[in-house]
Scaffold this active site. Sequence first.
Site, mmCIF file in Angstrom:
data_model
loop_
_atom_site.group_PDB
_atom_site.id
_atom_site.type_symbol
_atom_site.label_atom_id
_atom_site.label_comp_id
_atom_site.label_asym_id
_atom_site.label_seq_id
_atom_site.Cartn_x
_atom_site.Cartn_y
_atom_site.Cartn_z
ATOM 1 N N ASP A 385 0.850 -1.188 0.000
ATOM 2 C CA ASP A 385 0.000 0.000 0.000
ATOM 3 C C ASP A 385 0.890 1.244 0.000
ATOM 4 O O ASP A 385 2.116 1.138 0.105
ATOM 5 C CB ASP A 385 -0.873 -0.064 1.264
ATOM 6 C CG ASP A 385 -1.935 1.008 1.313
ATOM 7 O OD1 ASP A 385 -2.309 1.542 0.263
ATOM 8 O OD2 ASP A 385 -2.394 1.316 2.441
ATOM 9 N N GLU A 388 2.370 5.189 -3.911
ATOM 10 C CA GLU A 388 2.296 6.211 -4.991
ATOM 11 C C GLU A 388 3.632 6.903 -5.219
ATOM 12 O O GLU A 388 3.880 7.291 -6.380
ATOM 13 C CB GLU A 388 1.207 7.238 -4.657
ATOM 14 C CG GLU A 388 -0.202 6.692 -4.716
ATOM 15 C CD GLU A 388 -0.517 5.712 -3.585
ATOM 16 O OE1 GLU A 388 0.065 5.855 -2.502
ATOM 17 O OE2 GLU A 388 -1.321 4.801 -3.808
ATOM 18 N N ASP A 463 -9.157 4.173 -1.344
ATOM 19 C CA ASP A 463 -10.043 4.543 -0.239
ATOM 20 C C ASP A 463 -11.363 5.140 -0.710
ATOM 21 O O ASP A 463 -11.564 6.354 -0.669
ATOM 22 C CB ASP A 463 -9.321 5.525 0.692
ATOM 23 C CG ASP A 463 -8.092 4.882 1.310
ATOM 24 O OD1 ASP A 463 -7.972 3.641 1.230
ATOM 25 O OD2 ASP A 463 -7.256 5.618 1.864
HETATM 26 C C1 GLC Z 1 -4.571 3.294 3.273
HETATM 27 C C2 GLC Z 1 -5.153 2.146 2.447
HETATM 28 C C3 GLC Z 1 -6.163 1.401 3.273
HETATM 29 C C4 GLC Z 1 -5.509 0.915 4.557
HETATM 30 C C5 GLC Z 1 -4.883 2.070 5.331
HETATM 31 C C6 GLC Z 1 -4.083 1.609 6.523
HETATM 32 O O1 GLC Z 1 -5.539 4.227 3.525
HETATM 33 O O2 GLC Z 1 -5.702 2.588 1.252
HETATM 34 O O3 GLC Z 1 -6.714 0.339 2.544
HETATM 35 O O4 GLC Z 1 -6.445 0.268 5.350
HETATM 36 O O5 GLC Z 1 -4.026 2.794 4.468
HETATM 37 O O6 GLC Z 1 -3.062 0.747 6.166
#
Ligand code: GLC
Length: 791
Positions: A385, A388, A463
């Site tokens: 995650d 970007e 999100d």
């Molecule tokens: C970001 C991700 C989400 C995750 C969060 C905490 O917002 O997009 O899916 O739960 O980080 O890791």
Amino acid sequence: MDTQTAVKDIPSGMEVTLGRVVLRVVALSPGIVRFRYAPNSTFGPDESFAVLKDSGFSTPEVKVIDKGPEVVAQTGELSLVVNKSSLAVTVYDAQGRLILMDRSDVPFTFTPEGFQTWKRMSEDEHFYGLGDKAVSEDRRQHGFSMWNTDAVMWEESTDPLYKSIPFFMSVKAGNAYGIFFDNTFRSNFQFGKFNDEYYSFGATGGKLNYYFINGPEPKKVVEQYSALIGRTPLPPLFTLGYQQCRWSYMSEARVREVTGEFRKRKIPADVIYFDIDYQEGWRVFTINRKTFPTFEQMVKDLGQTGWKTVLITDLHIAAIPGYKPYDEGVKNGYFVKNPDGTNFIGPVWPGPSAFPDFTRAEVRKWWGSLYADFVKMGVRGFWNDMNEPSVFYRADKTMPLDVVHSVEGRKTDHREIHNVVGLENVRATYEAVLALAPDVRPFVLTRAAYAGAQRYAATWTGDNQATWNHMRLSLPTVTGLGVSGYPFVGVDVGGFSGSPTPDLLTRWTALGTFLPIDRNHAAMGTRDREPWVDGPEHEAIRKKFIEERYRLLPYIYTSMEETSRTGIPLMRLMLLEYPDDPRMTLREAEGQYMFGNSLLVAPKVKEFVDGYDMLVPEGTWFDYWTGQRVELKEQDNKEMKGKLHLNPKLDEIPVFVRAGSIIPRQPLVQNTSETPNGPLELRVYPGPNCRGSIYADDGSSFGYKRGDFYRGQLSCESSGNSLKIAIAAGEGKYVPWWKSYSVVVVDSPKAPSSVAVNGEAIRDFHYDAKGKSVTFQVPFSRQASEAVVQY
Ligand code: GLC
């Protein structure tokens, strides 16, 4: 300005020079042509993060004809005409039909800030693709940027989002072509936002370098594009099961409780995710032993009960001396650097963090080594995650543009690399996990991507929010990614931010059954989302739909296997299947999609409506749930010609089957490691060109690449009063789990007078007069089998 022109023959193409600008036109195949521009005479190194080096395209013969004011390159399928005084390009097909035309007065501009190119846009032209754009499926009338962004709380039309997939497909009167603009810098696409005569794209740096991909069929464009950039490999079977996530299950006790509830309530599920709070201080590759005291044992226990564990492992590394990944990265110089040579440090979850420079092979290898313990423990998937990359408390939400990356030794800055950080991050993870367990299909989930990332990781749309409109946006974002070569996608079912109403969560769970990835996820601070949290009535409905996903798994897995070979996405735009139906380019068609070759899904995605109309493609359709023929009321109501009015109740999602399909289904299991008990069901929906197939393998290894798979082609044919169903001899050496087929023929007008299996009449068939279906058994055989139903 020097306006001397020159034309040169080069292998499979030509080079046309106007002053200092050189245009190279090179065919990769008769239908794929690459256009490269050098504004200052030199092309420089030819690198791509996306295009496969071994894409299998050869160097076709191209005939170059100098016609005075213009020069023409002919590939056999296309004529590429370049105007010598402007370098404007026009593309015709073999029949002389105009396909693409540069703006003749200003085909392109090069400025110190970047460059832009313009092409003519006709009134009836529609645009699809560009990845996860949260607007209408048809991207016309919108403008976009490509700059991977942690788009917290994104809304409809927020742009840019998490991914940069600079590929689009133009469709006009059923004819399609694609353009892949292989440029990793911040780029932009304008499809009639400012101007109705031209569409345009350009970038703030890098090269004007794009691939033109001819159709004319939209499916052919997607197939060819995906051959160029690589396809999503066949995923492990468990990833097609139901996946449960939340930020976060805070303790081992809670994980055991939640996973136990699924099993107790007999709600099938395969995957449990661990978000950032299983870690100590949000430091990647650590485990919080206070809250997860017996983590290794827990992973084992979960495995015993059919759960696969997926761990989040973000790319940022806490800048804390004494923390091993940080120390190693510092010592070996693995982190992204500031221009002065110090490590770039930026805050993310764990506070000040350093960022591995994934564009270096050595760094990718080291990153991979960090996964060894988790893989050994039996962790089955990894979630990358924030790639970007997201950096907190900065106005640009990311790294400064001047940080230094090194592409295998070539130093460059963030302007070029930003959009590929996610791709290179998941490449590192995928290759590492594969190296650690070479005969196990890795599962990696990424948020950011550039074209090419689909080779390594599945993705989701980031999100989203717990609103009806976000549920609706699941459609154009996932179909948009699919047509952009990114087929293995999920959305946070239920919506990430905010808390869904019980009805919304129930509707979204039903939709999840018909998404490529069915993953329920929720943000910190929002209410619980597990299927049972809204009482028995909602639980029963959600359970019914999750169960349906498991029943339909043979069809989903077979379709996904096809996707891995052809690039045609599992969840697809209507127009991929029905390019000749002009209605499928209308906004009206955007509430429905195809799921595989045979299923049409038209979910309710607007809250306050008294139903909605679905566009019914040509031919006969059957209701998936009842097997009944769809009857159109167009004789009574002309306005409803070719449309069906739908108003599904809370426990319904409209799904239809194309006549001429055979859909494989299986007995219910609680997770994919269970072997289904009973026959494989083949639901036969008679109609023209009746086909289906069934694919099976062990679901997790690469044995299928060594012939260890089973594939059966299915067909049916009606003639007079009889229907013949054929199962061709199986391909591959895998022994599938089923010992027999239960054939269900829908739309049977009356009880059959006889049913014969492999030439012998059987008495053991059942006719359901109410449902109008005939059911009988056919023993499994690797040889061809055949059944004839006589009415
Ligand atoms: C970001 C991700 C989400 C995750 C969060 C905490 O917002 O997009 O899916 O739960 O980080 O890791």
